[in-house]
Motif scaffolding. Structure first.
Motif, PDB file in Angstrom:
ATOM      1  N   VAL A 141     -51.591  51.897   2.215  1.00 26.72           N
ATOM      2  CA  VAL A 141     -50.530  52.380   3.107  1.00 26.72           C
ATOM      3  C   VAL A 141     -49.501  51.276   3.335  1.00 26.72           C
ATOM      4  CG1 VAL A 141     -49.997  53.159   5.460  1.00 26.72           C
ATOM      5  CG2 VAL A 141     -52.008  54.066   4.267  1.00 26.72           C
ATOM      6  N   GLU A 142     -49.979  50.090   3.659  1.00 23.75           N
ATOM      7  CA  GLU A 142     -49.083  48.956   3.909  1.00 23.75           C
ATOM      8  C   GLU A 142     -48.231  48.649   2.685  1.00 23.75           C
ATOM      9  OE1 GLU A 142     -51.789  45.916   5.064  1.00 23.75           O
ATOM     10  OE2 GLU A 142     -51.908  46.577   7.165  1.00 23.75           O
ATOM     11  N   ALA A 143     -48.847  48.741   1.514  1.00 22.38           N
ATOM     12  CA  ALA A 143     -48.125  48.444   0.270  1.00 22.38           C
ATOM     13  C   ALA A 143     -46.992  49.440   0.048  1.00 22.38           C
ATOM     14  CB  ALA A 143     -49.094  48.464  -0.914  1.00 22.38           C
ATOM     15  N   HIS A 144     -47.260  50.733   0.301  1.00 23.98           N
ATOM     16  CA  HIS A 144     -46.226  51.756   0.114  1.00 23.98           C
ATOM     17  C   HIS A 144     -45.075  51.569   1.110  1.00 23.98           C
ATOM     18  CE1 HIS A 144     -47.860  54.246  -3.014  1.00 23.98           C
ATOM     19  NE2 HIS A 144     -49.037  54.345  -2.404  1.00 23.98           N
ATOM     20  N   ILE A 145     -45.403  51.260   2.367  1.00 29.84           N
ATOM     21  CA  ILE A 145     -44.363  51.064   3.381  1.00 29.84           C
ATOM     22  C   ILE A 145     -43.527  49.825   3.049  1.00 29.84           C
ATOM     23  CG2 ILE A 145     -43.939  50.520   5.821  1.00 29.84           C
ATOM     24  CD1 ILE A 145     -46.361  52.278   6.503  1.00 29.84           C
ATOM     25  N   THR A 146     -44.204  48.753   2.642  1.00 30.29           N
ATOM     26  CA  THR A 146     -43.499  47.532   2.259  1.00 30.29           C
ATOM     27  C   THR A 146     -42.579  47.789   1.068  1.00 30.29           C
ATOM     28  OG1 THR A 146     -45.320  46.147   3.048  1.00 30.29           O
ATOM     29  CG2 THR A 146     -43.776  45.142   1.498  1.00 30.29           C
ATOM     30  N   LYS A 147     -43.068  48.562   0.113  1.00 36.27           N
ATOM     31  CA  LYS A 147     -42.270  48.906  -1.069  1.00 36.27           C
ATOM     32  C   LYS A 147     -41.034  49.705  -0.662  1.00 36.27           C
ATOM     33  CE  LYS A 147     -42.541  51.212  -5.567  1.00 36.27           C
ATOM     34  NZ  LYS A 147     -43.414  51.942  -6.518  1.00 36.27           N
ATOM     35  N   ALA A 148     -41.223  50.656   0.263  1.00 38.10           N
ATOM     36  CA  ALA A 148     -40.089  51.473   0.732  1.00 38.10           C
ATOM     37  C   ALA A 148     -39.031  50.599   1.397  1.00 38.10           C
ATOM     38  CB  ALA A 148     -40.588  52.540   1.700  1.00 38.10           C
ATOM     39  N   PHE A 149     -39.471  49.685   2.268  1.00 41.90           N
ATOM     40  CA  PHE A 149     -38.531  48.779   2.922  1.00 41.90           C
ATOM     41  C   PHE A 149     -37.802  47.912   1.904  1.00 41.90           C
ATOM     42  CE2 PHE A 149     -40.506  49.460   7.142  1.00 41.90           C
ATOM     43  CZ  PHE A 149     -39.339  49.556   7.887  1.00 41.90           C
ATOM     44  N   SER A 150     -38.520  47.448   0.913  1.00 39.83           N
ATOM     45  CA  SER A 150     -37.929  46.596  -0.115  1.00 39.83           C
ATOM     46  C   SER A 150     -36.821  47.329  -0.865  1.00 39.83           C
ATOM     47  CB  SER A 150     -39.021  46.139  -1.092  1.00 39.83           C
ATOM     48  OG  SER A 150     -38.464  45.366  -2.131  1.00 39.83           O
ATOM     49  N   ILE A 151     -37.095  48.586  -1.207  1.00 40.89           N
ATOM     50  CA  ILE A 151     -36.099  49.406  -1.922  1.00 40.89           C
ATOM     51  C   ILE A 151     -34.882  49.660  -1.036  1.00 40.89           C
ATOM     52  CG2 ILE A 151     -35.653  51.701  -2.894  1.00 40.89           C
ATOM     53  CD1 ILE A 151     -38.625  51.692  -3.825  1.00 40.89           C
ATOM     54  N   LEU A 152     -35.131  49.991   0.236  1.00 38.52           N
ATOM     55  CA  LEU A 152     -34.027  50.285   1.156  1.00 38.52           C
ATOM     56  C   LEU A 152     -33.179  49.047   1.424  1.00 38.52           C
ATOM     57  CD1 LEU A 152     -35.859  52.604   3.724  1.00 38.52           C
ATOM     58  CD2 LEU A 152     -34.207  53.291   1.989  1.00 38.52           C
ATOM     59  N   ARG A 153     -33.829  47.892   1.551  1.00 37.92           N
ATOM     60  CA  ARG A 153     -33.088  46.652   1.830  1.00 37.92           C
ATOM     61  C   ARG A 153     -32.147  46.272   0.687  1.00 37.92           C
ATOM     62  NH1 ARG A 153     -37.876  44.514   3.695  1.00 37.92           N
ATOM     63  NH2 ARG A 153     -38.060  44.435   5.960  1.00 37.92           N
ATOM     64  N   LYS A 154     -32.522  46.622  -0.520  1.00 30.27           N
ATOM     65  CA  LYS A 154     -31.656  46.311  -1.666  1.00 30.27           C
ATOM     66  C   LYS A 154     -30.318  47.024  -1.537  1.00 30.27           C
ATOM     67  CE  LYS A 154     -35.312  45.383  -5.043  1.00 30.27           C
ATOM     68  NZ  LYS A 154     -36.007  45.863  -6.269  1.00 30.27           N
ATOM     69  N   THR A 155     -30.339  48.160  -0.845  1.00 25.22           N
ATOM     70  CA  THR A 155     -29.120  48.949  -0.663  1.00 25.22           C
ATOM     71  C   THR A 155     -28.410  48.630   0.647  1.00 25.22           C
ATOM     72  OG1 THR A 155     -30.123  50.767  -1.903  1.00 25.22           O
ATOM     73  CG2 THR A 155     -28.202  51.303  -0.568  1.00 25.22           C
ATOM     74  N   VAL A 156     -29.181  48.509   1.734  1.00 23.59           N
ATOM     75  CA  VAL A 156     -28.598  48.408   3.079  1.00 23.59           C
ATOM     76  C   VAL A 156     -28.666  46.993   3.657  1.00 23.59           C
ATOM     77  CG1 VAL A 156     -28.616  49.433   5.384  1.00 23.59           C
ATOM     78  CG2 VAL A 156     -29.308  50.794   3.429  1.00 23.59           C
TER      79      VAL A 156
END
Length: 199
Positions: A160-175
């Motif tokens: 779960v933590e890995a998926h959430i961290t991955k989501a944040f990482s992807i979003l940060r690249k944009t925002v």
């Protein structure tokens, strides 16, 4: 009817009701849409916008010709939203952090840019890998803890933590650094307290 921003303001200052009607016709609906993105409640959004127009009319003599009326209205709506939020919720220290950050976004960004950021984050969330998107939304939209998600999906907490961290990482690249604040706008107070990753 009003060929320039300063002409509109001058008409408002002298109490021209037609100028006020023009202002309402031009911005009321747009401001309601914008406010709904902040408060997630249609009635509250309309109340906030109506309060802004009433206050603008009452204080019309203080308006300056060099005011950009559109930016003035959007910032006034945002300030009214903060007042509404503080009256509705007991403000925890973490919430103060997000209020301050959101205020800085509004100061730094034009209202169009803020709306574009919100749309961009929504789009990026929809484009996340399916499992990553599902777990991220369970966390941020539904407000579930990592343990609850792990039990619900029958996966490990680390997964779960890995998926959430991955989501944040992807979003940060944009925002970038504004990611958490935009998520707060999208999902509201109840999910922000679930931001357990180092974001």
């Amino acid at each position: 009817m009003y060929s320039s921003n300063s002409q509109l303001i001058e008409a408002l200052k002298i109490g021209d009701s037609k100028a006020y009607t023009f202002l309402m016709d031009a911005y009321y609906h747009k401001l309601c849409v914008y406010t709904y993105s902040l408060v997630h409640d249609q009635d509250a959004a309309e109340d906030i916008v109506q309060n802004v127009f009433i206050k603008t009319w009452k204080k019309r003599e203080r308006l300056k010709p060099d005011f950009e009326i559109k930016s003035f209205l959007y910032k006034s709506v945002y300030n009214e939203f903060i007042d509404y939020y503080r009256k509705q919720k007991s403000v925890f220290p973490l919430e103060n952090k997000y209020i301050s950050a959101l205020s800085s976004i509004v100061e730094d960004e034009e209202e169009q840019s803020l709306e574009q950021l919100i749309k961009l984050v929504k789009s990026e969330i929809q484009n996340l890998p399916p499992k990553c998107k599902e777990i991220f939304l369970l966390s941020k939209q539904e407000g579930l803890t990592n343990v609850e998600i792990a039990e619900y999906k029958n996966v490990s907490i680390k997964s779960v933590e890995a998926h959430i961290t991955k989501a944040f990482s992807i979003l940060r690249k944009t925002v970038g650094e504004k990611t958490s604040c935009i998520l707060f706008l999208l999902f509201g107070v109840q999910t922000k307290l679930g931001l357990k990753t180092k974001d």
